[in-house]
Design a protein around this motif. Sequence first.
Motif, PDB file in Angstrom:
ATOM      1  N   VAL A 189       4.807   1.145  -6.529  1.00 28.64           N
ATOM      2  CA  VAL A 189       4.098   2.080  -5.675  1.00 28.64           C
ATOM      3  C   VAL A 189       2.922   2.639  -6.470  1.00 28.64           C
ATOM      4  O   VAL A 189       2.951   2.675  -7.701  1.00 28.64           O
ATOM      5  N   THR A 190       1.901   3.058  -5.754  1.00 28.19           N
ATOM      6  CA  THR A 190       0.722   3.644  -6.391  1.00 28.19           C
ATOM      7  C   THR A 190       0.616   5.097  -5.971  1.00 28.19           C
ATOM      8  O   THR A 190       0.735   5.411  -4.784  1.00 28.19           O
ATOM      9  N   ARG A 191       0.398   5.962  -6.927  1.00 31.30           N
ATOM     10  CA  ARG A 191       0.177   7.387  -6.649  1.00 31.30           C
ATOM     11  C   ARG A 191      -1.261   7.696  -7.031  1.00 31.30           C
ATOM     12  O   ARG A 191      -1.649   7.561  -8.186  1.00 31.30           O
ATOM     13  N   GLU A 192      -2.027   8.111  -6.043  1.00 29.45           N
ATOM     14  CA  GLU A 192      -3.445   8.398  -6.231  1.00 29.45           C
ATOM     15  C   GLU A 192      -3.700   9.876  -5.955  1.00 29.45           C
ATOM     16  O   GLU A 192      -3.295  10.384  -4.912  1.00 29.45           O
ATOM     17  N   ILE A 193      -4.367  10.556  -6.877  1.00 34.00           N
ATOM     18  CA  ILE A 193      -4.739  11.948  -6.666  1.00 34.00           C
ATOM     19  C   ILE A 193      -5.993  11.965  -5.794  1.00 34.00           C
ATOM     20  O   ILE A 193      -7.027  11.403  -6.157  1.00 34.00           O
ATOM     21  N   LEU A 194      -5.888  12.619  -4.633  1.00 32.45           N
ATOM     22  CA  LEU A 194      -7.009  12.700  -3.706  1.00 32.45           C
ATOM     23  C   LEU A 194      -7.834  13.966  -3.906  1.00 32.45           C
ATOM     24  O   LEU A 194      -9.017  14.007  -3.585  1.00 32.45           O
TER      25      LEU A 194
END
Length: 93
Positions: free
Chosen positions: A49-54
């Motif tokens: 899974v990828t966790r991206e800070i928006l």
Amino acid sequence: MNTIYKITYPNGTIYVGQDRTDSINYFGSADSDLIAKDFTREQRRSFTVTREILWESETATQAEVTQKEVEFINSLKSTDPSVGYNRWPKFKG
């Protein structure tokens, strides 16, 4: 640090959430049963899974963080079951 993040699962489905602890190990509170229905036992053995800070802020209040989270949930359409795992705010589609 307050953050709004987007988790992307291997099937392309997303989850948008907030983290007010700045934990590198926090991956949201999406409904596990809902996610599990989309993956076979074999697919669950190994996936990424990828966790991206928006968005992030050191000074935002809890209300401001929640408002920003809702903005991203709405703009990314992550309450639409064909797009995301968010179930709040209620999908109007």
